[in-house]
Design an enzyme around this catalytic site. Structure first.
Site, mmCIF file in Angstrom:
data_model
loop_
_atom_site.group_PDB
_atom_site.id
_atom_site.type_symbol
_atom_site.label_atom_id
_atom_site.label_comp_id
_atom_site.label_asym_id
_atom_site.label_seq_id
_atom_site.Cartn_x
_atom_site.Cartn_y
_atom_site.Cartn_z
ATOM 1 N N THR A 31 28.540 -20.234 -53.397
ATOM 2 C CA THR A 31 29.253 -19.318 -52.875
ATOM 3 C C THR A 31 30.132 -18.571 -53.777
ATOM 4 O O THR A 31 30.929 -19.279 -54.554
ATOM 5 C CB THR A 31 29.976 -20.063 -51.720
ATOM 6 O OG1 THR A 31 31.146 -19.019 -51.352
ATOM 7 C CG2 THR A 31 30.758 -21.336 -52.134
ATOM 8 N N GLU A 59 33.239 -18.252 -53.013
ATOM 9 C CA GLU A 59 34.491 -18.691 -52.756
ATOM 10 C C GLU A 59 34.717 -19.765 -53.995
ATOM 11 O O GLU A 59 35.773 -20.318 -54.228
ATOM 12 C CB GLU A 59 34.524 -19.822 -51.475
ATOM 13 C CG GLU A 59 34.904 -18.982 -50.423
ATOM 14 C CD GLU A 59 36.173 -18.295 -50.233
ATOM 15 O OE1 GLU A 59 36.969 -19.054 -50.352
ATOM 16 O OE2 GLU A 59 36.208 -17.109 -49.988
ATOM 17 N N TYR A 110 36.856 -26.235 -49.549
ATOM 18 C CA TYR A 110 35.532 -25.912 -49.515
ATOM 19 C C TYR A 110 35.106 -25.299 -50.802
ATOM 20 O O TYR A 110 34.136 -25.708 -51.127
ATOM 21 C CB TYR A 110 35.655 -24.705 -48.426
ATOM 22 C CG TYR A 110 34.229 -23.780 -48.358
ATOM 23 C CD1 TYR A 110 33.164 -24.378 -47.528
ATOM 24 C CD2 TYR A 110 33.945 -22.672 -48.722
ATOM 25 C CE1 TYR A 110 31.942 -23.883 -47.557
ATOM 26 C CE2 TYR A 110 32.833 -22.065 -48.912
ATOM 27 C CZ TYR A 110 31.601 -22.571 -48.242
ATOM 28 O OH TYR A 110 30.520 -21.804 -48.271
ATOM 29 N N LYS A 127 32.122 -26.856 -53.115
ATOM 30 C CA LYS A 127 30.745 -26.380 -53.431
ATOM 31 C C LYS A 127 30.684 -26.018 -54.919
ATOM 32 O O LYS A 127 29.498 -26.054 -55.408
ATOM 33 C CB LYS A 127 30.967 -24.729 -53.063
ATOM 34 C CG LYS A 127 30.569 -24.734 -51.522
ATOM 35 C CD LYS A 127 28.904 -24.996 -51.093
ATOM 36 C CE LYS A 127 28.917 -24.940 -49.643
ATOM 37 N NZ LYS A 127 27.292 -24.828 -49.265
HETATM 38 P P1 NDP Z 1 26.603 -22.054 -40.689
HETATM 39 O O1 NDP Z 1 27.812 -22.544 -40.595
HETATM 40 O O2 NDP Z 1 26.117 -20.857 -39.933
HETATM 41 O O3 NDP Z 1 25.431 -22.927 -40.896
HETATM 42 C C1 NDP Z 1 25.688 -24.321 -41.492
HETATM 43 C C2 NDP Z 1 24.642 -25.363 -40.863
HETATM 44 O O4 NDP Z 1 24.902 -26.646 -41.444
HETATM 45 C C3 NDP Z 1 25.157 -25.533 -39.317
HETATM 46 O O5 NDP Z 1 24.131 -25.246 -38.298
HETATM 47 C C4 NDP Z 1 25.734 -26.940 -39.380
HETATM 48 O O6 NDP Z 1 25.354 -27.785 -38.015
HETATM 49 C C5 NDP Z 1 24.937 -27.521 -40.481
HETATM 50 N N1 NDP Z 1 25.579 -28.775 -40.770
HETATM 51 C C6 NDP Z 1 26.928 -28.911 -41.165
HETATM 52 N N2 NDP Z 1 27.151 -30.229 -41.534
HETATM 53 C C7 NDP Z 1 25.902 -31.113 -41.390
HETATM 54 C C8 NDP Z 1 25.495 -32.083 -41.661
HETATM 55 N N3 NDP Z 1 26.336 -33.238 -41.858
HETATM 56 N N4 NDP Z 1 24.188 -32.528 -41.401
HETATM 57 C C9 NDP Z 1 23.476 -31.648 -40.850
HETATM 58 N N5 NDP Z 1 23.677 -30.248 -40.627
HETATM 59 C C10 NDP Z 1 24.887 -30.011 -40.784
HETATM 60 O O7 NDP Z 1 26.563 -21.223 -42.311
HETATM 61 P P2 NDP Z 1 25.585 -20.321 -42.953
HETATM 62 O O8 NDP Z 1 24.348 -20.323 -42.281
HETATM 63 O O9 NDP Z 1 26.542 -18.829 -43.001
HETATM 64 O O10 NDP Z 1 25.740 -20.635 -44.445
HETATM 65 C C11 NDP Z 1 24.608 -21.316 -44.895
HETATM 66 C C12 NDP Z 1 25.076 -21.962 -46.255
HETATM 67 O O11 NDP Z 1 25.487 -20.929 -47.162
HETATM 68 C C13 NDP Z 1 26.370 -22.994 -46.247
HETATM 69 O O12 NDP Z 1 26.165 -23.957 -47.030
HETATM 70 C C14 NDP Z 1 27.432 -21.778 -46.421
HETATM 71 O O13 NDP Z 1 28.383 -22.892 -46.964
HETATM 72 C C15 NDP Z 1 26.910 -21.119 -47.543
HETATM 73 N N6 NDP Z 1 27.131 -19.787 -47.831
HETATM 74 C C16 NDP Z 1 27.397 -19.045 -46.966
HETATM 75 C C17 NDP Z 1 27.939 -17.530 -46.839
HETATM 76 C C18 NDP Z 1 28.099 -16.630 -45.798
HETATM 77 O O14 NDP Z 1 28.743 -15.661 -46.272
HETATM 78 N N7 NDP Z 1 27.406 -16.935 -44.543
HETATM 79 C C19 NDP Z 1 28.148 -17.189 -48.140
HETATM 80 C C20 NDP Z 1 28.156 -18.244 -49.326
HETATM 81 C C21 NDP Z 1 27.551 -19.438 -49.113
HETATM 82 P P3 NDP Z 1 26.483 -27.409 -36.824
HETATM 83 O O15 NDP Z 1 26.000 -26.211 -36.180
HETATM 84 O O16 NDP Z 1 26.358 -28.691 -36.124
HETATM 85 O O17 NDP Z 1 27.940 -27.492 -37.353
HETATM 86 P P1 GDR Z 2 35.386 -16.560 -45.798
HETATM 87 O O1 GDR Z 2 34.880 -16.048 -44.340
HETATM 88 O O2 GDR Z 2 36.436 -17.530 -45.713
HETATM 89 O O3 GDR Z 2 35.498 -15.615 -46.763
HETATM 90 O O4 GDR Z 2 34.110 -17.546 -46.106
HETATM 91 P P2 GDR Z 2 35.869 -15.592 -43.203
HETATM 92 O O5 GDR Z 2 35.170 -14.683 -42.179
HETATM 93 O O6 GDR Z 2 36.288 -16.869 -42.566
HETATM 94 O O7 GDR Z 2 37.108 -14.978 -43.780
HETATM 95 C C1 GDR Z 2 37.123 -13.772 -44.290
HETATM 96 C C2 GDR Z 2 38.533 -13.360 -44.713
HETATM 97 O O8 GDR Z 2 39.025 -12.761 -43.368
HETATM 98 C C3 GDR Z 2 40.394 -13.231 -43.432
HETATM 99 N N1 GDR Z 2 40.869 -13.450 -41.874
HETATM 100 C C4 GDR Z 2 40.307 -14.314 -41.010
HETATM 101 N N2 GDR Z 2 39.393 -15.176 -40.947
HETATM 102 C C5 GDR Z 2 38.913 -15.670 -39.995
HETATM 103 N N3 GDR Z 2 38.020 -16.600 -39.852
HETATM 104 N N4 GDR Z 2 39.584 -15.693 -38.747
HETATM 105 C C6 GDR Z 2 40.692 -14.770 -38.726
HETATM 106 O O9 GDR Z 2 41.423 -14.713 -37.596
HETATM 107 C C7 GDR Z 2 41.026 -13.974 -40.029
HETATM 108 N N5 GDR Z 2 42.000 -12.930 -40.239
HETATM 109 C C8 GDR Z 2 41.888 -12.649 -41.549
HETATM 110 C C9 GDR Z 2 40.369 -14.880 -44.113
HETATM 111 O O10 GDR Z 2 41.654 -15.022 -44.460
HETATM 112 C C10 GDR Z 2 39.756 -14.362 -45.152
HETATM 113 O O11 GDR Z 2 40.122 -13.610 -46.256
HETATM 114 C C11 GDR Z 2 32.809 -16.921 -45.607
HETATM 115 C C12 GDR Z 2 31.873 -18.283 -45.147
HETATM 116 O O12 GDR Z 2 30.762 -18.011 -44.562
HETATM 117 C C13 GDR Z 2 31.776 -19.339 -46.355
HETATM 118 O O13 GDR Z 2 30.976 -20.416 -45.968
HETATM 119 C C14 GDR Z 2 31.229 -18.501 -47.569
HETATM 120 O O14 GDR Z 2 31.080 -19.407 -48.573
HETATM 121 C C15 GDR Z 2 32.166 -17.580 -47.956
HETATM 122 O O15 GDR Z 2 32.183 -16.570 -46.676
HETATM 123 C C16 GDR Z 2 31.524 -16.575 -49.064
#
Ligand code: NDP
Ligand code: GDR
Length: 338
Positions: A126, A128, A150, A154
């Protein structure tokens, strides 16, 4: 013979898109998911693929079970998408975040190594991990300075995958993906929180949205496109890590404005800091306000991807721009609210 892939986190946003993509490539797809009281596979149902994948109730922190299933399935590819993925929550649950996001990854690597499996392993890394660094764009050579449990968790896994590749010649990959969203995005993430709220506000003109920092900048792309790169990385085998993003960056405030303009809601921002509000010119009332509880103890202020290596090696770049993404998510939430 069909190729076999395991997707961990198949119930998440990326899990559903990737499962759909791999099925279109004729894979036999196994999905590990964590049972909870409310999951009903809504994302897999969205693609109508629940009966096309083999779902296995398996918490990825269960080492013995992971060992059992890897040995049984002997997958060609593993996509490790399961994670405690909500940055805000990692400040309150750093231990659980580390067990799932770091140690479980180590167990996977050890299992592949000790079973001598011929398996390629993709790790969901990520942006992050970059945290706050002094550069206008981040690429594979940028330094890391994570700003949350987080991000730290990662970074451990990213480094561990690299070490197992170098030390044991394992076929590991790390996709450093910047924020990617979709109509299947979790409701706690800011884009979906905004589109979900505005879809109901559009018809009811009541209720309020409480947000934190409106001025953080993120490089937002479309999840449906990004999962293709995961497969490309594993199958083209060019290099260990790739930064994946759009190369544009936008504030949260701007994302809101894309949505409001699409809905043709006339608005005006007033105030500053925690007093900042968005007023609906039609009602004269504030419908977006700031709540301190949504601020993070340490924030990542600015992220913007440099995807030069991705374009050169994999000949891949995203098509969907952030404004289109906002409209796509708005449309989908409006439909769901009808
Ligand atoms: P989500 O949170 O939508 O999906 C993650 C899934 O992992 C959930 O369904 C969750 O289950 C499951 N999970 C969590 N803990 C466990 C566990 N112990 N055993 C089995 N399953 C588990 O994330 P995204 O699909 O958005 O992201 C996919 C991956 O990519 C993640 O690793 C995230 O950190 C990474 N990532 C995401 C980005 C983004 O912008 N979306 C950007 C960069 C990296 P449950 O529903 O039960 O919580
Ligand atoms: P991020 O996504 O932390 O970048 O991680 P998120 O959408 O949670 O936050 C993005 C930015 O928005 C600001 N923010 C808020 N965020 C949330 N969730 N709720 C609020 O009310 C709010 N107000 C402002 C946050 O401070 C932040 O700056 C996502 C996840 O998918 C990670 O798993 C992944 O690795 C990174 O993107 C890349």
């Amino acid at each position: 013979m069909l190729k076999k892939a395991i997707i961990t986190g198949i119930n998440g946003q990326d899990g559903a898109y990737l499962a759909n993509f791999l099925l279109s490539k004729n894979y036999k797809v196994y999905g590990f998911y964590r049972r909870n009281s409310s999951n009903d596979f809504w994302r897999l149902k969205y693609f109508d693929i629940l009966n096309k994948v083999t779902v296995i109730d398996l918490d990825i922190t269960e080492q013995l079970e992971v060992h059992y299933y890897l040995n049984k399935i002997k997958p060609d590819e593993i996509y490790n998408l399961a994670a405690q993925s909500f940055v805000q929550s990692s400040f309150n649950n750093p231990y659980q975040t580390t067990i799932i996001n770091s140690l479980a990854v180590l167990f996977f690597l050890e299992t592949i190594k000790t079973l001598k499996l011929d398996t390629s392993f993709y790790q969901a890394s990520t942006s992050e991990m970059f945290g706050n660094i002094n550069s206008t764009k981040q690429n594979e050579k940028s330094g890391f300075n994570p700003r949350s449990p987080y991000g730290v968790s990662k970074l451990y896994s990213h480094n561990m995958c690299l070490n197992y590749r170098e030390a044991f010649n394992m076929d590991t990959y790390s996709g450093i993906l910047f924020n990617h969203e979709s109509p299947l995005r979790g409701y706690e993430f800011v884009t979906r929180k905004i589109t979900n709220f505005l879809a109901s506000y559009y018809t009811n003109r009541n209720d309020k949205l409480h947000l934190g920092n409106l001025y953080a900048k993120r490089d937002w792309g479309f999840a449906g496109e990004y999962v293709e790169v995961m497969w490309e990385m594993i199958n083209k085998k060019k290099d260990f890590d790739y930064v994946v993003g759009t190369g544009r960056t936008t504030t949260i405030k701007k994302f809101i404005e894309f949505c409001l303009n699409y809905l043709e809601i006339n608005y005006q921002w007033t105030g500053e800091g925690v007093k900042e509000k968005c007023i609906d010119k039609k009602t004269g009332k504030a419908f977006i306000e700031i709540s301190k509880e949504h601020y993070r103890p340490t924030e990542v202020n600015y992220l913007k991807a440099d995807i030069t290596k991705l374009k050169k090696d994999l000949k891949w770049e995203p098509k969907i721009k952030v404004q289109e993404l906002a409209v796509m998510m708005m449309k989908s939430d409006l439909l769901r609210n009808k």
